[in-house]
Design an enzyme around this catalytic site. Sequence first.
Site, PDB file in Angstrom:
ATOM      1  N   ASP D  17       0.705  -1.141  -0.186  1.00  0.00           N
ATOM      2  CA  ASP D  17       0.140  -0.093   0.018  1.00  0.00           C
ATOM      3  C   ASP D  17       0.973   1.246   0.115  1.00  0.00           C
ATOM      4  O   ASP D  17       2.052   1.121  -0.052  1.00  0.00           O
ATOM      5  CB  ASP D  17      -1.052  -0.157   1.422  1.00  0.00           C
ATOM      6  CG  ASP D  17      -0.082   0.025   2.772  1.00  0.00           C
ATOM      7  OD1 ASP D  17       1.022   0.466   2.366  1.00  0.00           O
ATOM      8  OD2 ASP D  17      -0.681  -0.568   3.480  1.00  0.00           O
ATOM      9  N   TRP D  47     -11.786 -30.614  -3.258  1.00  0.00           N
ATOM     10  CA  TRP D  47     -13.448 -30.317  -3.320  1.00  0.00           C
ATOM     11  C   TRP D  47     -14.171 -30.718  -4.252  1.00  0.00           C
ATOM     12  O   TRP D  47     -15.084 -31.540  -4.055  1.00  0.00           O
ATOM     13  CB  TRP D  47     -13.606 -28.750  -2.755  1.00  0.00           C
ATOM     14  CG  TRP D  47     -12.822 -28.274  -1.619  1.00  0.00           C
ATOM     15  CD1 TRP D  47     -12.138 -27.101  -1.457  1.00  0.00           C
ATOM     16  CD2 TRP D  47     -12.523 -28.728  -0.260  1.00  0.00           C
ATOM     17  NE1 TRP D  47     -11.564 -26.808  -0.377  1.00  0.00           N
ATOM     18  CE2 TRP D  47     -11.856 -28.133   0.311  1.00  0.00           C
ATOM     19  CE3 TRP D  47     -13.036 -30.075   0.107  1.00  0.00           C
ATOM     20  CZ2 TRP D  47     -11.211 -28.388   1.823  1.00  0.00           C
ATOM     21  CZ3 TRP D  47     -12.464 -30.517   1.625  1.00  0.00           C
ATOM     22  CH2 TRP D  47     -11.555 -29.766   2.371  1.00  0.00           C
ATOM     23  N   THR D  59     -15.106 -26.126   2.975  1.00  0.00           N
ATOM     24  CA  THR D  59     -14.853 -25.606   4.449  1.00  0.00           C
ATOM     25  C   THR D  59     -15.074 -24.015   4.443  1.00  0.00           C
ATOM     26  O   THR D  59     -13.961 -23.460   4.755  1.00  0.00           O
ATOM     27  CB  THR D  59     -13.592 -26.017   4.805  1.00  0.00           C
ATOM     28  OG1 THR D  59     -12.399 -25.555   4.266  1.00  0.00           O
ATOM     29  CG2 THR D  59     -13.291 -27.485   4.994  1.00  0.00           C
ATOM     30  N   PRO D  60     -16.462 -23.643   4.474  1.00  0.00           N
ATOM     31  CA  PRO D  60     -16.763 -22.086   4.602  1.00  0.00           C
ATOM     32  C   PRO D  60     -16.108 -21.564   5.744  1.00  0.00           C
ATOM     33  O   PRO D  60     -15.932 -22.426   6.708  1.00  0.00           O
ATOM     34  CB  PRO D  60     -17.986 -21.677   4.284  1.00  0.00           C
ATOM     35  CG  PRO D  60     -18.590 -23.246   4.207  1.00  0.00           C
ATOM     36  CD  PRO D  60     -17.864 -24.326   4.089  1.00  0.00           C
ATOM     37  N   LYS D  90     -18.286 -29.919  14.803  1.00  0.00           N
ATOM     38  CA  LYS D  90     -18.555 -29.442  13.702  1.00  0.00           C
ATOM     39  C   LYS D  90     -17.794 -28.489  13.015  1.00  0.00           C
ATOM     40  O   LYS D  90     -17.795 -28.037  11.878  1.00  0.00           O
ATOM     41  CB  LYS D  90     -20.151 -28.961  13.683  1.00  0.00           C
ATOM     42  CG  LYS D  90     -21.090 -30.213  13.906  1.00  0.00           C
ATOM     43  CD  LYS D  90     -22.352 -29.491  13.452  1.00  0.00           C
ATOM     44  CE  LYS D  90     -23.578 -30.669  13.203  1.00  0.00           C
ATOM     45  NZ  LYS D  90     -24.815 -29.989  12.650  1.00  0.00           N
TER      46      LYS D  90
END
Lengths: 145, 145, 145, 145
Positions: D17, D47, D59-60, D90
């Site tokens: 930046d 996936w 795997t969000p 989970k």
Amino acid sequence: MPRTTTHSVYVTFGDCDPAGIVFFPNFSRWMDTASLEFFMQCGVPPWRELEKTRGIVGTPLLEIHTKFLKSATYGETLTVTTHVEEWRAKVIVQCHRITRARADGAAPDLICEGRETRAFVKRDEHDRDRLRAIAVPDDIKQLCS
Amino acid sequence: MPRTTTHSVYVTFGDCDPAGIVFFPNFSRWMDTASLEFFMQCGVPPWRELEKTRGIVGTPLLEIHTKFLKSATYGETLTVTTHVEEWRAKVIVQCHRITRARADGAAPDLICEGRETRAFVKRDEHDRDRLRAIAVPDDIKQLCS
Amino acid sequence: MPRTTTHSVYVTFGDCDPAGIVFFPNFSRWMDTASLEFFMQCGVPPWRELEKTRGIVGTPLLEIHTKFLKSATYGETLTVTTHVEEWRAKVIVQCHRITRARADGAAPDLICEGRETRAFVKRDEHDRDRLRAIAVPDDIKQLCS
Amino acid sequence: MPRTTTHSVYVTFGDCDPAGIVFFPNFSRWMDTASLEFFMQCGVPPWRELEKTRGIVGTPLLEIHTKFLKSATYGETLTVTTHVEEWRAKVIVQCHRITRARADGAAPDLICEGRETRAFVKRDEHDRDRLRAIAVPDDIKQLCS
């Protein structure tokens, strides 16, 4: 005069590079957004819908050609002005001019100007993973001219 | 044959768009990196150093022109091959070819090909915020040809 | 109630990944923009100016913590709502909530919520390349509370 | 000791930046790549394949939490070191440490450290557009521990 649309961009800190100016691939990013906005503002249904009704998947990019004239930096608001410059049989050339308004009321500064060559494509009937260029649809040409 | 360098790119999930292929401004991003890599691999000191010793700030981009031939997706490794195609008095044209090796040993697939026109610039003596194009330095031309 | 500002974001095609949803680092990018907008909307002079008048270089990020609740996609307009949640001696915690208005008039959907911990820094007097955290300036706290 | 993988990143000019340092959302981008690399290096099928054979879509991300300790700049090579820190019923928590080797042979500098909370998801049987979190699959846990 051809149908022309505008799209506004606010330049952020993260759009700029260590030289303090817009990192140039961001201009391509904004032209891509302006390209899609152009079609939608002209009344072309979103590709999602066109794919279902007519099999048209979108307008992939074949070529870009951009000239950079002035730099821009964060905190500035730029305007992308877009029209179709050429309607060929199977491809179109979209022209985008990115400008910045001037405080003194003079004509806006031209920051950069780019041309994108795009084709309309459908999925191949026999191999859904393959895309095939089609003739530019007349009704879309009508809406966008 | 002109001096040629290569730069390797691993395409990531986040480089790809909802069509599942590389979002095209990323190709410009990779060509920009390959451009800087080219100079460094040819033995040109980093701009930081050249600015101190000779006032040369870098090589801002005046124009890009890219043709897209095939798409690429995440998990693939691409190679950017770079050389200078033209040495004009005040600008150079760098050519970048992005290819993907083929599993069958055939010639690599050409994904896209781009030309970047760049100028060498110094800061103006009287106004440090202004940049001025200079003649392409002979020694840099020597190193990079 | 603390001083609160809003910043609007239009999600583009290129902001989305192959799953068709916003690639999550873009949420951090938008929160960073909203952070700077917050200070400016509260009346804090731009860092450029503060550096000259008071040596304050900016508010580098020490920590981010974001929870993702719903996905967003291109064509949507999101709102980033920002306030300072904690004023500690040397750091502040900014809270950003990114929401999407609902067509049915119900309360907007919360897309994600993030906290950024930032310090105010000055350059070290003896080593200009070093940054030192300073006490949060009272007048800035006043403007932003 | 848990299974640990590494992923190498070369920092480019465009990743930085106007302060000349890595724009922080890029660290999230690199952690996302390292996350996928982790699974693949551990032997989990991509996936794409798992979706066909077992309906597992990916795997969000539910949450990220990152601390920034030192800055990095272009021309540097960083290493992302990744392991799973927690296996809950989970969700899993992946930990990524981004370091930079030191020229003096001392222990590498820690640039930033982030934790990502991810769930394994399948498509809902009745509504293919809905994703449902599933129990972490035992065989994947075995491969990645």
